[in-house]
Scaffold this active site. Structure first.
Site, PDB file in Angstrom:
ATOM      1  N   THR A  44     -13.626   3.647  -1.438  1.00 61.15           N
ATOM      2  CA  THR A  44     -13.774   4.967  -2.030  1.00 61.15           C
ATOM      3  C   THR A  44     -13.115   5.037  -3.396  1.00 61.15           C
ATOM      4  O   THR A  44     -13.679   5.577  -4.345  1.00 61.15           O
ATOM      5  CB  THR A  44     -13.117   6.032  -1.127  1.00 61.15           C
ATOM      6  OG1 THR A  44     -13.502   5.754   0.204  1.00 61.15           O
ATOM      7  CG2 THR A  44     -13.547   7.404  -1.516  1.00 61.15           C
TER       8      THR A  44
ATOM      9  N   SER B 115     -18.802 -13.895  20.874  1.00 59.55           N
ATOM     10  CA  SER B 115     -17.885 -14.828  20.226  1.00 59.55           C
ATOM     11  C   SER B 115     -16.628 -15.109  21.035  1.00 59.55           C
ATOM     12  O   SER B 115     -15.828 -15.944  20.663  1.00 59.55           O
ATOM     13  CB  SER B 115     -17.525 -14.328  18.828  1.00 59.55           C
ATOM     14  OG  SER B 115     -16.644 -13.246  18.924  1.00 59.55           O
TER      15      SER B 115
ATOM     16  N   LYS C 284     -11.742 -12.433  10.763  1.00 54.07           N
ATOM     17  CA  LYS C 284     -11.074 -12.993  11.942  1.00 54.07           C
ATOM     18  C   LYS C 284      -9.905 -13.875  11.524  1.00 54.07           C
ATOM     19  O   LYS C 284      -8.818 -13.826  12.088  1.00 54.07           O
ATOM     20  CB  LYS C 284     -12.063 -13.821  12.761  1.00 54.07           C
ATOM     21  CG  LYS C 284     -13.045 -12.964  13.554  1.00 54.07           C
ATOM     22  CD  LYS C 284     -14.043 -13.849  14.278  1.00 54.07           C
ATOM     23  CE  LYS C 284     -14.976 -13.014  15.140  1.00 54.07           C
ATOM     24  NZ  LYS C 284     -16.026 -13.834  15.745  1.00 54.07           N
TER      25      LYS C 284
HETATM   26  P1  ADP Z   1     -11.535   2.896   1.869  1.00 56.60           P
HETATM   27  O1  ADP Z   1     -12.440   3.842   1.156  1.00 56.60           O
HETATM   28  O2  ADP Z   1     -11.990   1.480   1.798  1.00 56.60           O
HETATM   29  O3  ADP Z   1     -11.202   3.283   3.253  1.00 56.60           O
HETATM   30  P2  ADP Z   1      -9.604   3.794  -0.035  1.00 56.60           P
HETATM   31  O4  ADP Z   1     -10.439   3.698  -1.228  1.00 56.60           O
HETATM   32  O5  ADP Z   1      -9.377   5.160   0.490  1.00 56.60           O
HETATM   33  O6  ADP Z   1     -10.145   2.878   1.096  1.00 56.60           O
HETATM   34  O7  ADP Z   1      -8.225   3.083  -0.323  1.00 56.60           O
HETATM   35  C1  ADP Z   1      -6.991   3.454   0.253  1.00 56.60           C
HETATM   36  C2  ADP Z   1      -5.890   3.389  -0.761  1.00 56.60           C
HETATM   37  O8  ADP Z   1      -5.625   2.054  -1.123  1.00 56.60           O
HETATM   38  C3  ADP Z   1      -6.263   4.083  -2.048  1.00 56.60           C
HETATM   39  O9  ADP Z   1      -5.161   4.788  -2.513  1.00 56.60           O
HETATM   40  C4  ADP Z   1      -6.619   2.963  -2.980  1.00 56.60           C
HETATM   41  O10 ADP Z   1      -6.379   3.314  -4.299  1.00 56.60           O
HETATM   42  C5  ADP Z   1      -5.700   1.862  -2.508  1.00 56.60           C
HETATM   43  N1  ADP Z   1      -6.308   0.537  -2.789  1.00 56.60           N
HETATM   44  C6  ADP Z   1      -7.108  -0.147  -1.949  1.00 56.60           C
HETATM   45  N2  ADP Z   1      -7.487  -1.322  -2.517  1.00 56.60           N
HETATM   46  C7  ADP Z   1      -6.897  -1.353  -3.714  1.00 56.60           C
HETATM   47  C8  ADP Z   1      -6.906  -2.311  -4.790  1.00 56.60           C
HETATM   48  N3  ADP Z   1      -7.590  -3.458  -4.691  1.00 56.60           N
HETATM   49  N4  ADP Z   1      -6.205  -2.035  -5.881  1.00 56.60           N
HETATM   50  C9  ADP Z   1      -5.503  -0.888  -5.972  1.00 56.60           C
HETATM   51  N5  ADP Z   1      -5.434   0.050  -5.009  1.00 56.60           N
HETATM   52  C10 ADP Z   1      -6.139  -0.176  -3.888  1.00 56.60           C
END
Ligand code: ADP
Length: 839
Positions: free
Chosen positions: A396, A712, A755
């Site tokens: 997201t 699996s 995994k």
């Molecule tokens: P998802 O939509 O995959 O469930 P989110 O986008 O809500 O995850 O991410 C959760 C939190 O982790 C957010 O605050 C996001 O900014 C942070 N985050 C996740 N991956 C990264 C990344 N590669 N670099 C910086 N922040 C990240």
């Protein structure tokens, strides 16, 4: 009996009240009956059929010619009181002595008045309860000898409390009951004798005849008071209810009268001001709005049509609201306004890197798209990307950054649990309370026709009898159709072709295939520890510090703290919980700071526990013992990967196989296959095949009742089975995944990267996987590959060799020979030295 004459009334005419007063005074002058030497009074009887006159109470009675009249005449002649006896049954015409209640009341009877109908009336006053001793005369009227009952008049504490209660309850009844005069309460305050008070209340409130008779028979004043209080409470309940209903009805009436009145007034004012009709003006305003808004031609035409329909309606018509609502939607949806895209690739790259670590593939794909758009603006198709990965891996937030890089508006819609096509496409306007579907609702929020639109949880879309939302979604996403998306409510084609859609999912397995076809899947892998630390250092910590109002140079969250949170407080593929826990720590520090307390400036390993409490996850896997019949499967789940123990128990029985732990069909079959394989190979493992006939096998795959399925776990189940039957222990730190065939071949499976990351997170040391899955290892970070001993296999034999302790000479298995009785296994656990020999 409800009497309004048991105490003098003032509001009546002079005449009546003076004569009433006179008559009352006469009554008082009649002396009580004089008891004889036995203490009895001998008096004429006044028969009461359906009323009860209580002592002290004054009441009018009506007398028809007959025994009662004769009895009264005699009594009056002798200037005597009488004894009122109450019939048990009011229906009896000519009562006999046994038809009366055993207690009666001595009465004074006033002057007889002639009534217009030829009957008589008289005032009577109760004096005291009497108990019938004998009838001394039956003709032409009854006479009885009776014993007056003396009631105690003193008031002890309990009686006093009872009396207070009576007065209180009675007061409230008087307030609510319109038929009781207000003075009644005052009257009750002046009665000092408990029995009298009870009798007074019994006379005043409305009671059924039986109840009055009952009270007459209660010669003990306290009993009477108790009963009266109970009756008062009942009466009060009824009165309160009546009152509520009354008030409600009244307020309804008041309101509609008021509305009517106001409406009439409004009409009058309008005509008076010469404004004709506010309504006409409102319609004119709407017409103007439709003219001014940037609407496509056919939309404008439709809107005008609706405005004209509105104009025809009286302003109070029920359809007006519906029509207006519809027009509001048309006017507020973005039809033409588009933001301008920023197609500068370097700018975009900067923005994406500014907020996200790693995620190279997703970023590259976006930058390619922007590049193509900037070179060939007309040709470039909007890609429909599908971000797939466990929660918290940045799907997201990357979407948000992309919208920022492009300069588009950002909107989100979660499809989780959407089962009804109408949720996507809306309900027809003919439904009460109909609205456009969620797609258009979200577009209205976006306010432009080209937002970046994230459709979350496409893998959680449902479908049932109310239609298939996936089909509607196809139309939303399909570039061939989505320039004219049809919503049931709007009934106008809406152009979604400028929208950039990005969908997200935890797994592609449950995305409807037709949808999946339209999308370009980009995987978001789970992060390994080093990556998480890096993300925390660069993004999560600065952001959390800022959100809590702390300065980055004043508080430092050290890597060891982050590492500890990762290992002991969160168990996840993404970083969502990590971010939350860091946030919690920062808030605690911020609070200390604002309370002017001394606060730590470097948050290290130990501070984690101080602020977050004791750790929640331990690396339990590593602490487990090598055991017989327990093997470790590595499973893929939506939240990343997970390791899952497979337990086998062998019990005496009839050769049944039982599998528990929320297991799906495919996994059941896989367990069957594993067992069949073992049976076919029994001799090789030195197991007597007959044991399968007299033993039951119970396979249990615990782990918090999450539904599990897939082939699996095949080799894991087989390993656990072989271990259970041969009693060879399984190395606890060996994890495995792979499908098994009946012949013991090991087939490749999916989800390898997740995994392996999960196995690494859980601290396993050795991983057994199907040889044909080796190719998937390129996706696994090198660090992880280096940490693990990865063993590719093609056959079950190889699995056994790696996973099971070697057979020990002299160690006998209870399943080896044909003895009928079970023996206790000799060595349940092996010596420490043998553990981990393959590490
Ligand atoms: P998802 O939509 O995959 O469930 P989110 O986008 O809500 O995850 O991410 C959760 C939190 O982790 C957010 O605050 C996001 O900014 C942070 N985050 C996740 N991956 C990264 C990344 N590669 N670099 C910086 N922040 C990240």
């Amino acid at each position: 009996m409800k009497s309004d004459e048991w105490f003098p009334r003032q509001e009546n005419s002079e005449d009546y009240s003076s004569s009433l007063q006179q008559r009352t005074e006469e009554l008082y002058r009649i002396p009580d009956g004089e008891p004889d030497e036995e203490g009895l009074i001998d008096l004429a009887v006044l028969v009461l059929r359906d009323i009860v006159v209580f002592p002290h109470m004054i009441s009018p009675i009506f007398i028809t010619p007959g025994p009662n009249l004769l009895a009264i005449q005699e009594a009056q002649f002798n200037y005597q009181t009488m004894i009122a006896l109450v019939q048990r049954d009011a229906e009896v015409e000519t009562p006999k002595p046994e038809d009366f209640l055993p207690l009666g009341v001595e009465l004074a009877v006033g002057r007889l008045l002639n009534m217009p109908d030829g009957n008589n009336s008289a005032l009577v006053q109760g004096r005291r309860r009497v108990e019938i001793v004998e009838f001394t005369q039956l003709e032409p009227f009854f006479r009885v000898r009776a014993r007056p009952i003396e009631e105690p008049t003193d008031v002890d504490r309990q009686t006093d409390a009872l009396m207070r209660t009576s007065r209180d309850l009675f007061e409230r009844c008087v307030q609510l009951d319109r038929s009781l005069p207000d003075e009644a309460h005052l009257f009750s305050l002046n009665i000092t004798e408990p029995g009298w008070l009870a009798d007074m209340v019994a006379t005043a409130i409305s009671l059924p005849l039986k109840e009055r008779q009952g009270l007459l028979l209660m010669s003990d004043p306290q009993d009477r008071l108790k009963r009266v209080n109970w009756l008062l409470a009942q009466e009060l309940d009824v009165l309160q209810l009546e009152d509520e209903i009354q008030t409600r009805v009244q307020s309804e009436v008041d309101r509609s009268q008021r509305e009517f009145y106001l409406r009439e007034q409004m009409k009058a004012i309008q005509t008076e001001l010469g404004e004709g009709d506010i309504w006409t003006r409102e319609v004119a305003e709407l017409r103007e709005k439709v003219t001014q808004s940037p609407l496509p031609d056919e939309v404008r035409a439709q809107a005008f049509k609706e405005v004209e329909r509105l104009a025809q309606m009286p302003s109070m018509a029920p359809e007006v609201g519906i029509l207006r609502n519809y027009l509001d939607w048309i006017l507020e949806l973005p039809w033409a306004f588009a933001t301008e895209d920023n197609l500068d690739v370097r700018h975009a790259a900067r923005v994406l890197d500014q907020y996200h670590y790693g995620l190279g593939r997703a970023k590259d794909r976006i930058l390619e798209y922007i590049a193509v758009r900037s070179l060939k603006p007309k040709r470039a198709r909007q890609p429909i990307l599908c971000f797939v990965g466990p929660p918290g891996t940045g799907k997201t937030s990357l979407g948000r950054s992309i919208s920022e890089a492009l300069g588009r508006k950002f909107v989100r819609l979660s499809l989780g649990g959407v089962r009804d096509e109408a949720e996507i496409r809306g309900h027809r306007r003919t439904y009460i309370g109909a609205l456009p579907g969620r797609i258009l609702q979200t577009m209205r929020r976006a306010g432009s026709i080209n937002p970046l639109f994230m459709l979350d949880e496409v893998d959680k879309l449902g479908a049932d009898f109310r239609g298939d939302p996936a089909a509607a979604l196809l139309e939303v996403l399909d570039p061939e159709q989505n320039f004219a998306f049809s919503d049931h409510y709007l009934e106008l084609a809406y152009d979604l072709s400028k929208v950039m859609f990005i969908t997200t999912a935890n797994s592609i397995g449950t995305i409807p295939p037709a949808l999946l076809d339209r999308m370009e899947v980009i995987e978001f892998p789970g992060y390994i520890e080093e990556e998480k630390i890096e993300i925390a250092r660069r993004f999560l910590i600065p952001r959390q510090l800022e959100e809590t109002g702390l300065e980055t140079n004043e508080v430092k969250v050290l890597d060891q703290a982050v590492q500890r949170i990762i290992r002991e407080y969160t168990y996840e593929a993404g970083v969502r919980n990590l971010e939350r826990e860091i946030g919690r720590m920062c808030r605690k520090v911020a609070r200390m700071k604002s309370e002017k307390k001394h606060f730590p400036t470097r948050l290290g390993y130990a501070t984690v526990e101080t602020f977050l409490g004791p750790p929640q996850f331990f690396m339990t896997e590593a602490e487990r013992k090598d055991e017989v019949g327990v093997a470790t499967a590595i499973a893929w789940t939506e939240s990343g990967g997970e390791i899952m123990p497979v337990e086998i128990l062998i019990l005496e029985g009839k050769g049944n196989l039982q599998i528990t732990g929320q297991i799906g069909d495919v996994m059941q079959e896989s367990a069957q296959a594993a067992l069949s394989y073992l049976k076919s190979k029994a001799r090789d493992f030195d197991i007597n095949p007959e044991v399968f006939e007299r033993l039951d096998v119970h396979i249990h795959i615990p782990e918090g009742a999450i539904p599990k399925d897939g082939p699996s776990a095949g080799i894991t189940i087989a390993t656990a089975l072989i271990s259970a039957f041969t009693e060879r222990e399984i190395y606890k730190d060996v994890g495995m995944t792979g499908e098994i065939t009946l012949r013991g071949r090991v087939l490749p499976v999916g989800g390898l990267r997740e995994k392996i990351l999960a196995a690494h997170r859980a601290g396993l040391k050795t991983i057994i996987l199907p040889e044909r899955n080796l190719k998937d290892l390129v996706d696994v970070p090198k660090k992880v590959r280096d940490d693990l001993k990865i063993i590719p296999v093609v056959h079950m034999d190889q699995v056994i060799e790696v996973a099971l302790h070697p057979t020990t000479e002299g160690k006998s298995s209870r399943h080896k020979r044909t003895h009928g009785k079970e023996e206790k296994p000799e060595a349940e656990h092996q010596s420490e030295g043998e553990k981990g020999s393959i590490e």
